[in-house]
Design a protein around this motif. Structure first.
Motif, PDB file in Angstrom:
ATOM      1  N   ILE A  46       0.844  -1.194   0.000  1.00 15.43           N
ATOM      2  CA  ILE A  46       0.000   0.000   0.000  1.00 15.43           C
ATOM      3  C   ILE A  46       0.880   1.245   0.000  1.00 15.43           C
ATOM      4  CG2 ILE A  46      -1.660   1.341   1.383  1.00 15.43           C
ATOM      5  CD1 ILE A  46      -2.835  -1.429   2.273  1.00 15.43           C
ATOM      6  N   GLN A  47       1.923   1.204   0.829  1.00 19.40           N
ATOM      7  CA  GLN A  47       2.815   2.358   0.939  1.00 19.40           C
ATOM      8  C   GLN A  47       3.550   2.633  -0.376  1.00 19.40           C
ATOM      9  OE1 GLN A  47       4.923   2.096   4.661  1.00 19.40           O
ATOM     10  NE2 GLN A  47       3.702   3.925   5.069  1.00 19.40           N
ATOM     11  N   ARG A  48       3.920   1.556  -1.047  1.00 17.56           N
ATOM     12  CA  ARG A  48       4.639   1.706  -2.317  1.00 17.56           C
ATOM     13  C   ARG A  48       3.693   2.043  -3.458  1.00 17.56           C
ATOM     14  NH1 ARG A  48       6.891  -2.697  -4.360  1.00 17.56           N
ATOM     15  NH2 ARG A  48       6.122  -4.220  -2.868  1.00 17.56           N
ATOM     16  N   SER A  49       2.398   2.133  -3.143  1.00 12.42           N
ATOM     17  CA  SER A  49       1.362   2.423  -4.147  1.00 12.42           C
ATOM     18  C   SER A  49       1.466   1.497  -5.344  1.00 12.42           C
ATOM     19  CB  SER A  49       1.442   3.868  -4.634  1.00 12.42           C
ATOM     20  OG  SER A  49       1.446   4.752  -3.569  1.00 12.42           O
ATOM     21  N   SER A  54      -3.024  -0.667  -4.293  1.00  8.99           N
ATOM     22  CA  SER A  54      -4.238   0.141  -4.434  1.00  8.99           C
ATOM     23  C   SER A  54      -5.474  -0.753  -4.525  1.00  8.99           C
ATOM     24  CB  SER A  54      -4.149   1.111  -5.619  1.00  8.99           C
ATOM     25  OG  SER A  54      -3.507   0.502  -6.687  1.00  8.99           O
ATOM     26  N   GLU A  55      -5.268  -1.971  -5.005  1.00 10.75           N
ATOM     27  CA  GLU A  55      -6.384  -2.918  -5.089  1.00 10.75           C
ATOM     28  C   GLU A  55      -6.881  -3.317  -3.699  1.00 10.75           C
ATOM     29  OE1 GLU A  55      -6.776  -7.509  -6.540  1.00 10.75           O
ATOM     30  OE2 GLU A  55      -5.252  -6.280  -7.533  1.00 10.75           O
ATOM     31  N   VAL A  56      -5.971  -3.418  -2.736  1.00  7.70           N
ATOM     32  CA  VAL A  56      -6.358  -3.956  -1.436  1.00  7.70           C
ATOM     33  C   VAL A  56      -6.562  -2.898  -0.344  1.00  7.70           C
ATOM     34  CG1 VAL A  56      -5.146  -6.111  -1.905  1.00  7.70           C
ATOM     35  CG2 VAL A  56      -3.994  -4.353  -0.569  1.00  7.70           C
ATOM     36  N   GLU A  57      -6.178  -1.657  -0.614  1.00 10.52           N
ATOM     37  CA  GLU A  57      -6.122  -0.641   0.439  1.00 10.52           C
ATOM     38  C   GLU A  57      -7.430  -0.445   1.209  1.00 10.52           C
ATOM     39  OE1 GLU A  57      -4.513   3.077  -0.826  1.00 10.52           O
ATOM     40  OE2 GLU A  57      -4.394   3.855   1.235  1.00 10.52           O
ATOM     41  N   GLU A  58      -8.529  -0.314   0.450  1.00  8.24           N
ATOM     42  CA  GLU A  58      -9.813  -0.040   1.111  1.00  8.24           C
ATOM     43  C   GLU A  58     -10.233  -1.170   2.033  1.00  8.24           C
ATOM     44  OE1 GLU A  58     -13.547   1.178  -0.715  1.00  8.24           O
ATOM     45  OE2 GLU A  58     -12.276   2.245  -2.170  1.00  8.24           O
ATOM     46  N   VAL A  70      -4.920 -13.375  -3.554  1.00  5.91           N
ATOM     47  CA  VAL A  70      -3.897 -12.322  -3.554  1.00  5.91           C
ATOM     48  C   VAL A  70      -2.893 -12.575  -2.434  1.00  5.91           C
ATOM     49  CG1 VAL A  70      -3.509  -9.858  -3.096  1.00  5.91           C
ATOM     50  CG2 VAL A  70      -5.402 -10.564  -4.586  1.00  5.91           C
ATOM     51  N   VAL A  71      -3.409 -12.822  -1.238  1.00  6.50           N
ATOM     52  CA  VAL A  71      -2.525 -13.020  -0.088  1.00  6.50           C
ATOM     53  C   VAL A  71      -1.724 -14.311  -0.247  1.00  6.50           C
ATOM     54  CG1 VAL A  71      -2.414 -13.254   2.408  1.00  6.50           C
ATOM     55  CG2 VAL A  71      -4.108 -11.757   1.392  1.00  6.50           C
ATOM     56  N   ALA A  72      -2.407 -15.360  -0.691  1.00  8.13           N
ATOM     57  CA  ALA A  72      -1.718 -16.646  -0.843  1.00  8.13           C
ATOM     58  C   ALA A  72      -0.587 -16.514  -1.862  1.00  8.13           C
ATOM     59  CB  ALA A  72      -2.707 -17.727  -1.256  1.00  8.13           C
ATOM     60  N   GLY A  73      -0.861 -15.829  -2.966  1.00  4.84           N
ATOM     61  CA  GLY A  73       0.165 -15.638  -3.998  1.00  4.84           C
ATOM     62  C   GLY A  73       1.397 -14.959  -3.432  1.00  4.84           C
ATOM     63  N   MET A  74       1.147 -13.952  -2.619  1.00  2.00           N
ATOM     64  CA  MET A  74       2.238 -13.185  -2.006  1.00  2.00           C
ATOM     65  C   MET A  74       3.080 -14.071  -1.087  1.00  2.00           C
ATOM     66  SD  MET A  74       0.916  -9.604  -0.384  1.00  2.00           S
ATOM     67  CE  MET A  74       0.886 -10.283   1.249  1.00  2.00           C
ATOM     68  N   VAL A  75       2.393 -14.866  -0.273  1.00  2.00           N
ATOM     69  CA  VAL A  75       3.090 -15.716   0.699  1.00  2.00           C
ATOM     70  C   VAL A  75       3.886 -16.816  -0.023  1.00  2.00           C
ATOM     71  CG1 VAL A  75       2.787 -17.396   2.564  1.00  2.00           C
ATOM     72  CG2 VAL A  75       1.403 -15.322   2.518  1.00  2.00           C
ATOM     73  N   LEU A  76       3.259 -17.399  -1.018  1.00  2.00           N
ATOM     74  CA  LEU A  76       3.912 -18.520  -1.694  1.00  2.00           C
ATOM     75  C   LEU A  76       5.190 -18.076  -2.388  1.00  2.00           C
ATOM     76  CD1 LEU A  76       0.720 -20.350  -2.902  1.00  2.00           C
ATOM     77  CD2 LEU A  76       1.895 -20.377  -0.692  1.00  2.00           C
ATOM     78  N   GLN A  77       5.128 -16.897  -2.959  1.00  2.00           N
ATOM     79  CA  GLN A  77       6.313 -16.328  -3.599  1.00  2.00           C
ATOM     80  C   GLN A  77       7.421 -16.116  -2.554  1.00  2.00           C
ATOM     81  OE1 GLN A  77       5.227 -12.750  -5.560  1.00  2.00           O
ATOM     82  NE2 GLN A  77       7.180 -12.527  -6.600  1.00  2.00           N
ATOM     83  N   ARG A  78       6.994 -15.643  -1.392  1.00  2.00           N
ATOM     84  CA  ARG A  78       7.957 -15.366  -0.324  1.00  2.00           C
ATOM     85  C   ARG A  78       8.583 -16.662   0.208  1.00  2.00           C
ATOM     86  NH1 ARG A  78      11.479 -14.648   2.083  1.00  2.00           N
ATOM     87  NH2 ARG A  78      12.028 -13.317   3.855  1.00  2.00           N
ATOM     88  N   LEU A  79       7.761 -17.717   0.338  1.00  2.00           N
ATOM     89  CA  LEU A  79       8.255 -18.991   0.889  1.00  2.00           C
ATOM     90  C   LEU A  79       9.261 -19.654  -0.038  1.00  2.00           C
ATOM     91  CD1 LEU A  79       5.089 -20.736   2.400  1.00  2.00           C
ATOM     92  CD2 LEU A  79       6.911 -19.511   3.580  1.00  2.00           C
ATOM     93  N   ASP A  80       9.192 -19.287  -1.293  1.00  2.00           N
ATOM     94  CA  ASP A  80      10.075 -19.878  -2.283  1.00  2.00           C
ATOM     95  C   ASP A  80      11.466 -19.248  -2.256  1.00  2.00           C
ATOM     96  OD1 ASP A  80      10.151 -21.861  -4.114  1.00  2.00           O
ATOM     97  OD2 ASP A  80       9.741 -20.548  -5.831  1.00  2.00           O
TER      98      ASP A  80
END
Ligand code: ADP
Length: 196
Positions: A46-49, A54-58, A70-80
């Motif tokens: 959100i901070q990096r806009s 912007s999709e998740v901010e509200e 969205v969240v799962a995608g983010m985590v899975l990428q990180r776990l890799d």
């Protein structure tokens, strides 16, 4: 004493304000594994806009759950990432049974498993009291958003908790005590072999 795991994969569950992120950072430091907080990752986006930000901010500011995919995608990428090879501590993910199932699938594919799932237990009244004594640090710290986060937690938590309890992976910890006491319990549970 360090635990005899080839990789130490930990999950922290608990309501907002239960001290999850404090305990997750202590675990990360003690066992030298990355602290993966989905709340922090989303705040960052959100901070990096970014487009995702912007999709998740509200939704985020209201205290509702961001889309599972969205969240799962983010985590899975990180776990890799390379630094997760020796383990990780997940803070804020999974947050519902669907996310838990996604995580299971991914870990199975990577040939990995979860060593411990901790549930930090704290009553709503204590959470609201603690919150009232904290300065407002972020938009979703407003009392209204906290109440929404608590409501969502109570809605999603039973199925999530059952998911792990049914496999005997869940360790419940009384989070109404000092940071040190809670952290001692977590350390003990990690360093005591299951079934001992
Ligand atoms: P808290 O523990 O106080 O709820 P977090 O920093 O963990 O705070 O989460 C803040 C917000 O980030 C949540 O209210 C939600 O909007 C979003 N979020 C974090 N993790 C997830 C997740 N696993 N799934 C969906 N939304 C999430």
């Amino acid at each position: 004493m360090s635990p005899s795991f080839s990789s130490l994969n930990l999950v922290l569950l608990g309501p907002p304000g239960s001290g999850r992120s404090t305990q997750a950072s202590l675990l990360a430091e003690r066992y030298q594994i990355p602290h993966i907080s989905t709340g922090d990752m989303l705040r960052d986006e959100i901070q990096r806009s970014s487009a995702r930000g912007s999709e998740v901010e509200e939704v985020f500011n209201r205290g509702e759950l961001v889309n599972d995919a969205v969240v799962a995608g983010m985590v899975l990428q990180r776990l890799d990432a390379e630094d997760c090879v020796r383990g990780f501590v997940l803070d804020g993910f999974p947050r519902n049974a669907k996310q838990a199932t996604i995580l299971d699938g991914v870990l199975a594919e990577l040939g990995r498993s979860i060593e411990r799932v901790f549930l930090l237990e704290l009553g709503d009244q204590e959470i609201v009291n603690r919150h009232a004594n904290r300065p407002l640090r972020r938009e979703d710290d407003r009392e209204e958003a906290l109440r929404e986060r608590l409501r969502v937690f109570h809605l999603e938590a039973p199925a999530l908790i059952d998911h792990y309890r049914n496999r005997g992976q869940l360790v419940c910890v009384d989070a109404a005590r000092s940071v040190d006491k809670v952290s001692d319990d977590l350390r003990q549970a990690i360093e005591t072999p299951v079934g001992a």
